[in-house]
Enzyme design. Structure first.
Site, mmCIF file in Angstrom:
data_model
loop_
_atom_site.group_PDB
_atom_site.id
_atom_site.type_symbol
_atom_site.label_atom_id
_atom_site.label_comp_id
_atom_site.label_asym_id
_atom_site.label_seq_id
_atom_site.Cartn_x
_atom_site.Cartn_y
_atom_site.Cartn_z
ATOM 1 N N THR A 1 2.363 5.725 -7.401
ATOM 2 C CA THR A 1 3.226 4.909 -8.253
ATOM 3 C C THR A 1 2.374 3.823 -8.912
ATOM 4 O OG1 THR A 1 4.910 5.256 -6.563
ATOM 5 C CG2 THR A 1 5.441 3.691 -8.289
ATOM 6 N N GLY B 1 11.203 6.656 -5.970
ATOM 7 C CA GLY B 1 10.808 8.046 -5.710
ATOM 8 C C GLY B 1 10.045 8.228 -4.402
ATOM 9 N N TYR B 2 9.745 9.487 -4.090
ATOM 10 C CA TYR B 2 9.029 9.837 -2.847
ATOM 11 C C TYR B 2 9.642 9.082 -1.663
ATOM 12 C CZ TYR B 2 5.619 11.728 -6.118
ATOM 13 O OH TYR B 2 5.014 12.431 -7.131
ATOM 14 N N ASP C 1 -8.900 7.634 -1.848
ATOM 15 C CA ASP C 1 -7.732 8.341 -2.391
ATOM 16 C C ASP C 1 -8.163 9.044 -3.684
ATOM 17 O OD1 ASP C 1 -8.031 6.328 -4.216
ATOM 18 O OD2 ASP C 1 -5.945 5.659 -4.167
ATOM 19 N N CYS D 1 -16.897 2.697 -19.599
ATOM 20 C CA CYS D 1 -18.195 2.555 -18.918
ATOM 21 C C CYS D 1 -18.924 1.284 -19.331
ATOM 22 C CB CYS D 1 -19.053 3.794 -19.166
ATOM 23 S SG CYS D 1 -18.244 5.301 -18.585
ATOM 24 N N TYR E 1 -6.287 7.383 4.355
ATOM 25 C CA TYR E 1 -6.461 6.429 3.258
ATOM 26 C C TYR E 1 -5.725 5.115 3.541
ATOM 27 C CZ TYR E 1 -5.657 3.886 -0.979
ATOM 28 O OH TYR E 1 -5.568 2.866 -1.887
ATOM 29 N N GLU F 1 0.824 -1.209 0.000
ATOM 30 C CA GLU F 1 0.000 0.000 0.000
ATOM 31 C C GLU F 1 0.864 1.268 0.000
ATOM 32 O OE1 GLU F 1 -3.269 0.661 -0.343
ATOM 33 O OE2 GLU F 1 -3.348 -1.430 -0.922
ATOM 34 N N GLU G 1 -10.482 -3.603 -2.548
ATOM 35 C CA GLU G 1 -9.603 -3.812 -3.704
ATOM 36 C C GLU G 1 -10.369 -3.635 -5.015
ATOM 37 O OE1 GLU G 1 -5.906 -6.395 -2.934
ATOM 38 O OE2 GLU G 1 -7.582 -7.612 -2.261
HETATM 39 FE FE1 SF4 Z 1 -16.766 5.459 -14.050
HETATM 40 FE FE2 SF4 Z 1 -18.132 5.026 -16.291
HETATM 41 FE FE3 SF4 Z 1 -18.343 3.338 -14.223
HETATM 42 FE FE4 SF4 Z 1 -19.381 5.767 -14.099
HETATM 43 S S1 SF4 Z 1 -19.974 4.118 -15.487
HETATM 44 S S2 SF4 Z 1 -18.209 4.749 -12.513
HETATM 45 S S3 SF4 Z 1 -17.890 6.979 -15.241
HETATM 46 S S4 SF4 Z 1 -16.493 3.733 -15.453
#
Ligand code: SF4
Length: 347
Positions: free
Chosen positions: A48, A86-87, A143, A206, A125, A42, A189
């Site tokens: 990263t 890094g970081y 996050d 989507c 987080y 984590e 997860e």
């Molecule tokens: Fe994201 Fe699209 Fe799912 Fe909405 S439908 S949570 S915009 S991936």
């Protein structure tokens, strides 16, 4: 109900957990229930990418398999195994926290939110993600990725860098944590996986999303407009000349801390340039690197004199892989043919 007060269905967590169980990537930290290893992963994953973290995680866990191994190792060795990731404050905090775990918590990663938040480097987080993934505690995580997912799901058109909006999103995240311990890890997860693979900053997928039917942004076709941010981070562009200098079999470096950007590292001699200054005439090759909000263009000059007052430390070729260097200097050395032929970077 106002449109901005959209809510998620009661089976939201189940849908996400089921999707995760069917689509989860096979990642090394997902094969363990060891809280120490989950904690290391984590911390490494903050800012990263997964692809970058995998080899570092595997090397780190091989060298420090238990929290006790990490706690008793010198900081310089811990940083060596973090070199290039890094970081670096993450590594120093992890090391200090491992000593607290051993000295104050009997070698066990704390299972309570109040206690785990006492460890350096653990914020709200990390606490939520470690407790829910490692101990199946009903804790929420939020996050940058999850802020994007939740704000799209709810169609939030207010800037997500406003504290009232963040508070609201934390409330939403908490309200979605399942009470069924059997799916808590998979839900946390799953939300992270959704943010990483499906609800990406650009071009979210989507059609692949398990919760698309409840998503306000998807319904209205405004995915690309959300999340809204007030403060745009202005990245500074800077230039540097870096000098590679050899004396026989030895290479010249500045002492540890000579570059405030990398206080725990040695550096190849360098000179900061103004962005509008002239490009050095005889540079050998160009490279670049970034530090938080700054992007550096680097002109590497091989074999020329360096500034006279620089305190040089001469390191033999066979010792190069043992000193602590920032990733940019390691990259420069690896680029040089004669370096790579005599001194392979230790994996
Ligand atoms: Fe994201 Fe699209 Fe799912 Fe909405 S439908 S949570 S915009 S991936």
């Amino acid at each position: 109900m106002k449109k901005s007060q959209a809510s998620l269905p009661t089976n939201f967590a189940v849908l996400v957990a089921q999707w995760f169980s069917a689509h989860a990537r096979d990642l090394p930290w997902r094969k363990t229930t060891d809280p120490y290893k989950i904690w290391v992963s984590e911390i490494m994953l903050q800012q990263t990418t997964v692809a970058t973290v995998i080899p570092y995680y595997e090397r780190f866990i091989k060298r420090f398999p238990r929290v006790e191994d990490l706690a008793k190792s010198p900081e310089v060795q811990v940083l060596k195994f973090w070199e290039g990731l890094g970081y670096y404050s993450r590594a120093r905090n992890l090391h200090r926290a491992s000593q607290m775990v051993v000295n104050d918590f009997g070698g066990k990663i704390p299972e309570s939110r109040d206690q785990i938040l006492q460890l350096p480097g653990i914020g709200a987080y990390s606490a939520g993600s470690i407790l829910s993934i490692a101990f199946r505690k009903s804790e929420a995580a939020l996050d940058g990725n999850l802020i994007r997912v939740y704000s799209r799901l709810l169609g939030i058109r207010k800037p997500v860098d406003e504290s009232a909006v963040i508070r609201r999103l934390w409330g939403v995240a908490r309200s979605q944590v399942p009470s069924d311990v059997l799916i808590i890890r998979e839900f946390t997860e799953g939300m992270m996986e959704l943010g990483a693979l499906v609800c990406t900053p650009k071009n979210p997928q989507c059609s692949q999303c398990p919760v698309a039917q409840f998503c306000r942004a998807n319904e209205k076709g405004i995915q690309s407009e959300i999340p809204i941010k007030n403060k745009r981070m202005n990245r500074k562009k800077l230039r540097e000349t870096v000098f590679v200098r050899r004396r026989g079999d030895h290479w010249g470096f500045l002492e540890k801390g000579a570059d405030p950007k990398f206080p725990h590292f040695q550096r190849l001699p360098f000179r900061s340039l103004k962005i509008d200054s002239r490009v050095p005439k005889h540079f050998t090759f160009k490279t670049k690197y970034s530090v938080t909000d700054r992007d550096f263009e680097v002109f590497v000059v091989v074999g020329t004199a360096i500034r006279k007052d620089a305190k040089m430390v001469w390191v033999p070729t066979e010792e190069l892989s043992n000193i602590l260097l920032p990733a940019v200097d390691r990259k420069i050395l690896r680029h040089l043919q004669d370096y790579s032929s005599v001194c392979k970077f230790k994996k």
